[in-house]
Design a protein around this motif. Structure first.
Motif, mmCIF file in Angstrom:
data_model
loop_
_atom_site.group_PDB
_atom_site.id
_atom_site.type_symbol
_atom_site.label_atom_id
_atom_site.label_comp_id
_atom_site.label_asym_id
_atom_site.label_seq_id
_atom_site.Cartn_x
_atom_site.Cartn_y
_atom_site.Cartn_z
ATOM 1 N N VAL A 55 0.941 -1.226 -0.115
ATOM 2 C CA VAL A 55 0.058 -0.077 -0.079
ATOM 3 C C VAL A 55 0.838 1.191 -0.121
ATOM 4 O O VAL A 55 0.746 2.187 -0.757
ATOM 5 C CB VAL A 55 -1.061 0.107 1.280
ATOM 6 N N ILE A 56 2.064 1.224 0.746
ATOM 7 C CA ILE A 56 3.051 2.393 0.605
ATOM 8 C C ILE A 56 3.462 2.710 -0.441
ATOM 9 O O ILE A 56 3.408 4.098 -0.922
ATOM 10 C CB ILE A 56 3.964 2.301 2.124
ATOM 11 N N ARG A 57 3.951 1.566 -1.207
ATOM 12 C CA ARG A 57 4.695 1.822 -2.216
ATOM 13 C C ARG A 57 3.637 2.186 -3.485
ATOM 14 O O ARG A 57 4.021 3.179 -4.214
ATOM 15 C CB ARG A 57 5.480 0.692 -2.653
ATOM 16 N N ASP A 58 2.418 1.703 -3.474
ATOM 17 C CA ASP A 58 1.511 1.966 -4.269
ATOM 18 C C ASP A 58 1.163 3.579 -4.168
ATOM 19 O O ASP A 58 1.132 4.340 -4.970
ATOM 20 C CB ASP A 58 0.473 1.142 -4.057
ATOM 21 N N PHE A 59 1.010 4.080 -2.993
ATOM 22 C CA PHE A 59 0.395 5.350 -2.584
ATOM 23 C C PHE A 59 1.728 6.285 -2.862
ATOM 24 O O PHE A 59 1.303 7.422 -3.715
ATOM 25 C CB PHE A 59 0.469 5.340 -1.057
ATOM 26 N N LEU A 60 3.006 6.021 -2.813
ATOM 27 C CA LEU A 60 3.968 7.070 -2.999
ATOM 28 C C LEU A 60 4.548 6.830 -4.332
ATOM 29 O O LEU A 60 4.657 7.847 -4.998
ATOM 30 C CB LEU A 60 5.301 6.720 -2.069
ATOM 31 N N ASP A 61 4.422 5.890 -5.031
ATOM 32 C CA ASP A 61 4.741 5.549 -6.584
ATOM 33 C C ASP A 61 3.516 6.574 -7.316
ATOM 34 O O ASP A 61 4.053 7.205 -8.358
ATOM 35 C CB ASP A 61 4.449 4.086 -6.860
ATOM 36 N N ARG A 62 2.456 6.368 -7.136
ATOM 37 C CA ARG A 62 1.312 6.974 -7.752
ATOM 38 C C ARG A 62 1.541 8.500 -7.906
ATOM 39 O O ARG A 62 1.146 9.224 -8.536
ATOM 40 C CB ARG A 62 0.122 6.740 -7.096
ATOM 41 N N ARG A 63 2.089 8.888 -6.563
ATOM 42 C CA ARG A 63 2.482 10.422 -6.445
ATOM 43 C C ARG A 63 3.801 10.629 -6.947
ATOM 44 O O ARG A 63 4.263 11.973 -6.615
ATOM 45 C CB ARG A 63 2.277 10.754 -5.281
ATOM 46 N N GLY A 64 4.469 10.243 -7.646
ATOM 47 C CA GLY A 64 5.731 10.364 -8.621
ATOM 48 C C GLY A 64 7.017 10.217 -7.477
ATOM 49 O O GLY A 64 8.095 10.877 -7.595
ATOM 50 N N TYR A 65 6.830 9.682 -6.126
ATOM 51 C CA TYR A 65 8.030 9.341 -5.403
ATOM 52 C C TYR A 65 8.774 8.205 -6.112
ATOM 53 O O TYR A 65 8.476 7.173 -6.365
ATOM 54 C CB TYR A 65 7.690 9.369 -4.111
ATOM 55 N N LEU A 66 10.059 8.473 -6.126
ATOM 56 C CA LEU A 66 10.979 7.374 -6.386
ATOM 57 C C LEU A 66 11.642 6.573 -5.172
ATOM 58 O O LEU A 66 12.191 7.030 -4.352
ATOM 59 C CB LEU A 66 12.155 7.860 -7.123
ATOM 60 N N GLU A 67 11.265 5.193 -5.288
ATOM 61 C CA GLU A 67 11.745 4.249 -4.203
ATOM 62 C C GLU A 67 13.403 4.205 -4.211
ATOM 63 O O GLU A 67 13.692 3.794 -5.509
ATOM 64 C CB GLU A 67 11.302 2.922 -3.988
ATOM 65 N N VAL A 68 14.182 4.364 -3.263
ATOM 66 C CA VAL A 68 15.534 4.283 -3.163
ATOM 67 C C VAL A 68 15.885 3.098 -2.327
ATOM 68 O O VAL A 68 15.315 2.879 -1.323
ATOM 69 C CB VAL A 68 16.290 5.480 -3.207
ATOM 70 N N ASP A 69 17.194 2.545 -2.520
ATOM 71 C CA ASP A 69 17.779 1.580 -1.756
ATOM 72 C C ASP A 69 19.070 2.128 -1.274
ATOM 73 O O ASP A 69 19.932 2.263 -1.937
ATOM 74 C CB ASP A 69 17.606 0.486 -2.627
ATOM 75 N N THR A 70 19.320 2.428 -0.008
ATOM 76 C CA THR A 70 20.660 2.826 0.403
ATOM 77 C C THR A 70 21.078 1.901 1.561
ATOM 78 O O THR A 70 20.541 1.388 2.361
ATOM 79 C CB THR A 70 20.376 4.253 0.986
ATOM 80 N N PRO A 71 22.431 2.004 1.815
ATOM 81 C CA PRO A 71 22.937 1.182 3.001
ATOM 82 C C PRO A 71 22.632 1.214 4.271
ATOM 83 O O PRO A 71 22.071 2.451 4.588
ATOM 84 C CB PRO A 71 24.406 1.653 2.718
ATOM 85 N N VAL A 72 22.634 0.190 4.962
ATOM 86 C CA VAL A 72 22.179 0.349 6.566
ATOM 87 C C VAL A 72 23.560 0.308 7.262
ATOM 88 O O VAL A 72 23.320 0.723 8.641
ATOM 89 C CB VAL A 72 21.602 -0.946 6.950
#
Lengths: 187, 408
Positions: free
Chosen positions: B52-69
């Protein structure tokens, strides 16, 4: 002296020279701030309640308590009445100091009571207690969404939520701390 | 039984108990299985929340990123303990690495690099946190950064996300029943009109003080002392009373044995004791505009000694923390001063050998300076899932709470 971070629920502390029992303890760490413990303390004699938020690194004065086995006689409108098992000495503790304990203790049974000098400070209950279900509403078949749990009445008068499959006359194990159902007792 | 025998018995009993519990823990770690019904329910609900979160933010044009822990340096925050680990290279040299307390350290570098709006669902780590109903030293967090937005717009986005989560959880029938939350249903709680109030209003309404009248330590300490708070030391460090940057940065100090109280700590004591427990528990509560003295990288407000920041409380539990970020060349000097002071405190902790004080990112202000106006929000996902499922503690939504150590 101990660090506030090392306190536990049920521990006794000396605050302004008066003994208090920790009745609620919560670790709180605001997003941008130090770690604290938020305590609710109660004086069983006076019923006075203190709220304190103390940094985990700060010192508090813990006190040593002595335990004595006491028989629970009965409760009246004001107090729980006990008798020390070794000396037959009777004493009472205000009801308000241990809210709802009348639903958790059984008359005639012995409980360990913590004393600070002559003052009874805390009643130790077993962590889990067996009760019998005396009133339980039956749940309509197929109503699986809303009927995960239901309200029942126990022989002590306590009302708690239990899984829908529990029936009247069955015995259940309940936590004395949170008064929550643990499991069905098959005996 | 005489006193000595009694004490002796008590000591022997407790030693035996400790030994027994250690044995039990060891055994439990090795063998305890997870209840299958809980496993499926919790894992599926979490997977749904992430979808739901991914869907919600993707739809609004946010880019999901992956950074180190893992990070070689952290943004200095003296009140957060870090987990330290070590990278070993016997030829090129070894160095310490820290588990991130939040992905902020990398995400802001992406924003400064021109990424536009981004988000990450990240694993975060905070040392020295006691495992409790609402704390686990390892936890999951969503951080989003909205470029061109401020903290008020983030609040609206937060509300929309809450509504979407409730709707989607409800749709598939996994939204929690009411049991753990009392009489109110989860939907009624989360969909209720939120209470939005400034920290000043909250302190006035629930704590009975006007923060503008207690801007110095003396008067705030007097308020606490009058309410019977123990051990409040009235005196403040010299120079704290003025509202300059010096004062704000000192606010982060928390060394053990520090003889004098700092304003932000007195404030936290006040807020945690008299305000936070009184917040309504039947709807989302947003506390906005935090005191400027609480050191953090949120923009200063133009309307008083506050920062453009809010926290979301649901049932008295802190769920999200959002800023208008401190950005741009205009505030670069101020940000640099703030970070320099925080770095100094962390460095002092390192010198004292305090566990979990990481190498600070002393020049992080350079990154802040290159960021466009942005609002960042950090949302605790384990706590959110707990609320969605109507659970009363994190252990209800974690497959391995407390690192899988099961105390028998």
């Amino acid at each position: 002296m101990i660090k506030a971070g090392a306190t536990e629920k049920g521990m006794a502390l000396l605050m302004k020279g008066q003994p208090f029992i920790i009745v609620e303890r919560e670790f709180v760490n605001p997003g941008k701030g130090s770690a604290f413990v938020r305590l609710k303390l109660k004086s069983p004699q006076t019923g006075q309640v203190l709220r304190e938020t103390i940094k985990t690194q700060e010192n508090v004065e813990d006190i040593m308590l002595e335990d004595t086995d006491c028989q629970y006689l009965y409760a009246d409108a004001e107090a729980f009445h006990f008798m020390k098992v070794d000396t037959y000495e009777q004493f009472s503790i205000p009801l308000a100091s241990f809210e709802g304990y009348e639903f958790l203790m059984k008359e005639g049974e012995a409980y360990r009571i913590m004393f600070y000098g002559d003052d009874p400070l805390d009643i130790k209950l077993p962590p889990k207690i067996v009760f019998e279900v005396v009133e339980a509403e039956s749940v309509a078949k197929g109503d699986t969404v809303n009927a995960v749990t239901k309200l029942v009445k126990l022989d002590s008068g306590l009302e708690i939520r239990v899984p829908a499959f529990i029936k009247e006359g069955e015995k259940v194990l309940v936590t004395s701390d949170t008064r929550e159902y643990v499991e069905r007792v098959n005996k | 039984m005489d006193e000595r025998a009694k004490t002796k018995r008590a000591v022997a009993e407790s030693a035996a108990k400790i030994a027994a519990s250690k044995r039990a823990i060891k055994r439990a770690v090795e063998t305890t299985l997870v209840d299958r019904e809980k496993l499926l329910r919790v894992a599926q609900a979490r997977a749904l929340m992430y979808r739901v979160i991914r869907d919600f933010l993707d739809r609004r044009g946010y880019l999901e990123v992956d950074t180190p822990v893992l990070a070689p340096r952290l943004i200095p925050e003296p009140t957060i303990g870090a987990f330290t680990t070590r990278y070993e290279d016997e030829f090129a040299g070894s160095h310490d690495l820290y588990m991130i307390p939040s992905p902020e350290v990398y995400l802001k570098r992406l924003i400064a690099s021109g990424s536009a709006s981004i988000y990450e669902i990240s694993r975060c780590f905070r040392n020295r946190e006691q495992t409790s109903a609402y704390h686990n030293p390892e936890f999951s967090m969503l951080e989003w950064y909205s470029v061109g937005a401020d903290y008020r717009q983030s609040l609206e986005l937060m509300q929309e996300l809450l509504h979407e989560l409730v709707a989607r959880f409800d749709e598939v029938g996994v939204l929690g029943a009411s049991a753990a939350l009392g009489a109110q249903s989860v939907a009624d709680l989360l969909l209720a009109d939120p209470l939005v109030l400034t920290m000043r209003e909250a302190c006035l309404r629930y704590g009975g003080i006007d923060l503008l009248e207690v801007q110095d330590c003396e008067s705030l300490a007097r308020v606490l002392a009058a309410r019977g708070a123990q051990g409040v030391r009235g005196a403040c460090r010299a120079g704290y009373e003025d509202a300059g940057c010096d004062a704000r940065a000192v606010g982060g100090a928390h060394e053990a044995g520090e003889p004098e109280a700092a304003w932000d700590e007195l404030f936290q004591r006040f807020f945690l004791t008299y305000v936070e427990p009184e917040l309504p528990g039947d709807r989302p509560v947003y506390i906005t505009d935090y005191p400027e003295q609480i050191a953090c990288l949120a923009a200063r407000s133009s309307e008083g000694p506050w920062r453009e920041r809010w926290e979301l409380y649901i049932k008295g539990i802190e769920v999200a923390n959002c800023y208008s970020e401190l950005v741009g060349e205009a505030d670069a000097g101020y940000a640099q001063e703030l970070i320099a002071h925080e770095s100094e405190l962390v460095c002092r902790m390192r010198e004292q050998g305090i566990e979990g004080a990481p190498l600070p990112y002393q020049n992080y202000a350079e990154i802040c300076a290159k960021m466009p106006p942005t609002s960042g929000n950090a949302l605790g996902l384990d706590r959110l899932l707990m609320l969605l499922l109507g659970e009363s503690a994190l252990k209800g939504v974690l497959l391995f709470p407390n690192f899988g150590i099961v105390e028998a």
